[in-house]
Design a protein around this motif. Structure first.
Motif, mmCIF file in Angstrom:
data_model
loop_
_atom_site.group_PDB
_atom_site.id
_atom_site.type_symbol
_atom_site.label_atom_id
_atom_site.label_comp_id
_atom_site.label_asym_id
_atom_site.label_seq_id
_atom_site.Cartn_x
_atom_site.Cartn_y
_atom_site.Cartn_z
ATOM 1 N N SER A 87 13.030 0.140 16.336
ATOM 2 C CA SER A 87 12.041 0.838 17.158
ATOM 3 C C SER A 87 10.787 -0.006 17.266
ATOM 4 O O SER A 87 10.514 -0.845 16.411
ATOM 5 N N ASN A 88 10.011 0.246 18.332
ATOM 6 C CA ASN A 88 8.689 -0.381 18.423
ATOM 7 C C ASN A 88 7.590 0.589 17.996
ATOM 8 O O ASN A 88 6.409 0.279 18.112
ATOM 9 N N LEU A 89 7.978 1.763 17.520
ATOM 10 C CA LEU A 89 6.995 2.726 17.033
ATOM 11 C C LEU A 89 6.511 2.307 15.648
ATOM 12 O O LEU A 89 7.248 1.674 14.886
ATOM 13 N N PRO A 90 5.285 2.654 15.280
ATOM 14 C CA PRO A 90 4.738 2.197 14.001
ATOM 15 C C PRO A 90 5.414 2.846 12.797
ATOM 16 O O PRO A 90 5.833 4.008 12.850
ATOM 17 N N THR A 92 4.722 4.461 9.560
ATOM 18 C CA THR A 92 3.512 5.144 9.111
ATOM 19 C C THR A 92 3.437 5.233 7.591
ATOM 20 O O THR A 92 4.449 5.146 6.880
ATOM 21 N N LYS A 93 2.221 5.438 7.104
ATOM 22 C CA LYS A 93 1.988 5.673 5.672
ATOM 23 C C LYS A 93 2.736 6.932 5.236
ATOM 24 O O LYS A 93 3.292 6.987 4.129
ATOM 25 N N GLU A 94 2.767 7.926 6.109
ATOM 26 C CA GLU A 94 3.465 9.173 5.803
ATOM 27 C C GLU A 94 4.935 8.925 5.518
ATOM 28 O O GLU A 94 5.510 9.474 4.563
ATOM 29 N N LEU A 95 5.563 8.085 6.331
ATOM 30 C CA LEU A 95 6.983 7.776 6.149
ATOM 31 C C LEU A 95 7.207 7.043 4.829
ATOM 32 O O LEU A 95 8.141 7.363 4.082
ATOM 33 N N LEU A 96 6.370 6.076 4.528
ATOM 34 C CA LEU A 96 6.499 5.322 3.284
ATOM 35 C C LEU A 96 6.244 6.210 2.068
ATOM 36 O O LEU A 96 6.899 6.058 1.026
ATOM 37 N N ASP A 97 5.299 7.131 2.186
ATOM 38 C CA ASP A 97 5.039 8.069 1.095
ATOM 39 C C ASP A 97 6.278 8.920 0.811
ATOM 40 O O ASP A 97 6.626 9.181 -0.343
ATOM 41 N N LEU A 103 12.024 2.423 -2.606
ATOM 42 C CA LEU A 103 12.174 1.686 -1.346
ATOM 43 C C LEU A 103 11.833 0.225 -1.572
ATOM 44 O O LEU A 103 10.721 -0.115 -1.953
ATOM 45 N N LYS A 104 12.802 -0.653 -1.321
ATOM 46 C CA LYS A 104 12.638 -2.082 -1.608
ATOM 47 C C LYS A 104 12.404 -2.933 -0.368
ATOM 48 O O LYS A 104 11.822 -4.011 -0.445
ATOM 49 N N LEU A 105 12.890 -2.463 0.795
ATOM 50 C CA LEU A 105 12.876 -3.324 1.986
ATOM 51 C C LEU A 105 12.734 -2.504 3.250
ATOM 52 O O LEU A 105 13.355 -1.446 3.390
ATOM 53 N N VAL A 106 11.941 -3.030 4.169
ATOM 54 C CA VAL A 106 11.957 -2.596 5.559
ATOM 55 C C VAL A 106 12.522 -3.767 6.366
ATOM 56 O O VAL A 106 11.959 -4.872 6.350
ATOM 57 N N GLY A 112 9.047 -9.519 16.404
ATOM 58 C CA GLY A 112 7.688 -9.082 16.120
ATOM 59 C C GLY A 112 7.656 -8.023 15.034
ATOM 60 O O GLY A 112 8.615 -7.263 14.859
ATOM 61 N N TYR A 113 6.552 -7.972 14.322
ATOM 62 C CA TYR A 113 6.443 -7.000 13.218
ATOM 63 C C TYR A 113 5.047 -6.404 13.127
ATOM 64 O O TYR A 113 4.639 -5.908 12.081
ATOM 65 N N ASN A 114 4.331 -6.394 14.230
ATOM 66 C CA ASN A 114 2.980 -5.834 14.232
ATOM 67 C C ASN A 114 2.983 -4.313 14.044
ATOM 68 O O ASN A 114 1.957 -3.718 13.729
ATOM 69 N N HIS A 115 4.148 -3.682 14.221
ATOM 70 C CA HIS A 115 4.283 -2.233 14.052
ATOM 71 C C HIS A 115 4.615 -1.838 12.612
ATOM 72 O O HIS A 115 4.824 -0.656 12.332
ATOM 73 N N CYS A 116 4.666 -2.800 11.712
ATOM 74 C CA CYS A 116 5.249 -2.556 10.386
ATOM 75 C C CYS A 116 4.245 -2.273 9.266
ATOM 76 O O CYS A 116 4.640 -2.208 8.103
ATOM 77 N N ASN A 117 2.962 -2.121 9.574
ATOM 78 C CA ASN A 117 1.979 -1.706 8.567
ATOM 79 C C ASN A 117 2.007 -2.633 7.355
ATOM 80 O O ASN A 117 2.311 -2.225 6.231
ATOM 81 N N LEU A 118 1.670 -3.893 7.585
ATOM 82 C CA LEU A 118 1.800 -4.926 6.561
ATOM 83 C C LEU A 118 0.973 -4.623 5.319
ATOM 84 O O LEU A 118 1.413 -4.899 4.195
ATOM 85 N N ASP A 119 -0.204 -4.081 5.505
ATOM 86 C CA ASP A 119 -1.071 -3.794 4.357
ATOM 87 C C ASP A 119 -0.408 -2.794 3.409
ATOM 88 O O ASP A 119 -0.442 -2.957 2.182
ATOM 89 N N GLU A 120 0.183 -1.742 3.981
ATOM 90 C CA GLU A 120 0.851 -0.740 3.156
ATOM 91 C C GLU A 120 2.073 -1.318 2.444
ATOM 92 O O GLU A 120 2.310 -1.044 1.263
ATOM 93 N N LEU A 121 2.859 -2.115 3.153
ATOM 94 C CA LEU A 121 4.046 -2.714 2.536
ATOM 95 C C LEU A 121 3.637 -3.628 1.389
ATOM 96 O O LEU A 121 4.250 -3.611 0.311
#
Length: 354
Positions: A87-90, A92-97, A103-106, A112-121
């Motif tokens: 998906s190109n949708l972001p 979210t922090k909610e999903l990761l929470d 969870l080891k990998l996205v 492209g990976y600008n939708h992947c919330n790098l700071d949270e990962l």
């Protein structure tokens, strides 16, 4: 002694499959979530061979992705060890929470990976992989198509065909040649290199490229390393083939458009936000540059009443760069194999540095 040896070998032979079955059982206990109902079957087969796969029944794109798929993913992700993001949708922090600490990998099924919330990962110690290179040939073909479409004024000419009112005349709706031109590639990575290879047969006079450093592959391609300002000033065609980052966002803006030739054509196969679309609209409307060809926009889809669509010198495609049967299958398999490696203690095939 001989009998003991034979017995020992037999025991080893019997034990080896048992160990393999045990390992397979161990990985089958790991749960992997696939984020969209259209993930390639070839990738699913790889995942299902090793893991317990859960998949949303919804499409994770557009409005369905923002509503139905989002709610479904939040229900499915708890306890998952990997997330395959188609998906190109972001993310979210909610999903990761909701996922939990295991969870080891996205694994994003995209270059492209600008939708992947790098700071949270990064903060959570979750690895990220993408699918570069396998999509380079297909995206490069679209880049060439955009070059031709913008240079030969496809938007205007297709409008003539649809209206049934052809402009007949020796000097009507004339376009520009690729032959004899200078082509500038911003970002000579896999896609940029593939573009140069495909344009070589068009009798391009000169290839130039810009980036953080010279590329060893450039010499064989006959491409010259220049500064970005030099590229903008020299090029008849400017191809954007870089990822979207804080550094590259709106790299094409009022100032950089002002450095281009009046016959310049801008082609974007990266991400929509590489271009300040307000500045592009003004430059095209005022004929400051000749034309543009876009496979990516902000937002996507671009609303049908968007003012960019009023411009005759803009050729737009609906983000179809990697949209071939072979390429999408290859992307799915690569994403799946990244999951296999991540969850069996092997290095990622295509890691993203966080």
């Amino acid at each position: 002694m001989i009998i003991q040896y034979v017995v020992a070998v037999a025991l080893v032979a019997v034990a080896l499959p048992a160990r393999s079955v045990a390992n397979n059982t161990m990985t089958k206990n790991l749960k992997v979530l696939v984020s969209s109902n259209d993930f390639p079957a070839s990738g699913l087969r790889v995942l299902e061979e090793h893991f317990t796969v859960v998949q949303t029944k919804y499409l994770n794109f557009g409005e369905e992705g923002r509503t139905l798929a989002k709610d479904d993913l939040l229900k499915l992700i708890p306890g998952c060890s990997a997330l395959v993001w188609s998906s190109n949708l972001p993310i979210t922090k909610e999903l990761l929470d909701k996922a939990g600490p295991q969870l080891k990998l996205v694994a994003t099924v995209s270059a492209g990976y600008n939708h992947c919330n790098l700071d949270e990962l990064r903060a959570r110690g979750i690895k990220l992989s993408n699918t570069p290179n396998v999509l380079a040939p297909a995206v490069a073909e679209i880049a060439v198509g955009l070059i031709l479409g913008a240079a030969r004024r496809f938007t205007e000419n297709l409008d003539q065909v649809r209206r049934g009112e052809w402009e007949i005349g020796f000097d009507k709706v004339l376009g520009q040649d690729v032959r004899g031109s200078t082509v500038g590639i911003i970002g000579l990575g896999g896609i940029g290199q593939a573009v140069v290879k495909r344009l070589a047969g068009f009798e391009v006079e000169k290839f130039v490229y810009s980036g953080h450093r010279e590329k060893p592959e450039a010499k064989a391609l006959g491409a010259e390393f220049v500064t970005q300002d030099q590229l903008l000033a020299q090029s008849d065609f400017i191809v954007l083939a870089v990822p979207l980052t804080n550094e590259t966002k709106h790299m094409i803006n009022k100032d950089t458009l002002g450095k281009m030739k009046s016959n310049a054509i801008v082609v974007n196969v990266g991400r929509g936000d590489l271009i300040d679309q307000e500045a592009l609209y003004d430059a095209l409307k005022n004929k400051q540059i000749y034309a543009a060809g876009l496979d990516v926009t902000t937002p996507e889809p671009l609303p049908k009443d968007h003012k960019l669509f009023t411009l005759p010198n803009l050729f737009v495609l609906p983000h179809i760069g990697s949209a071939t049967v072979r390429t999408r299958s290859d992307m799915g398999v690569l994403a799946a194999n990244n999951v296999v490696n991540a969850l069996t203690g092997k290095p990622l095939i295509t890691p993203v540095k966080l």
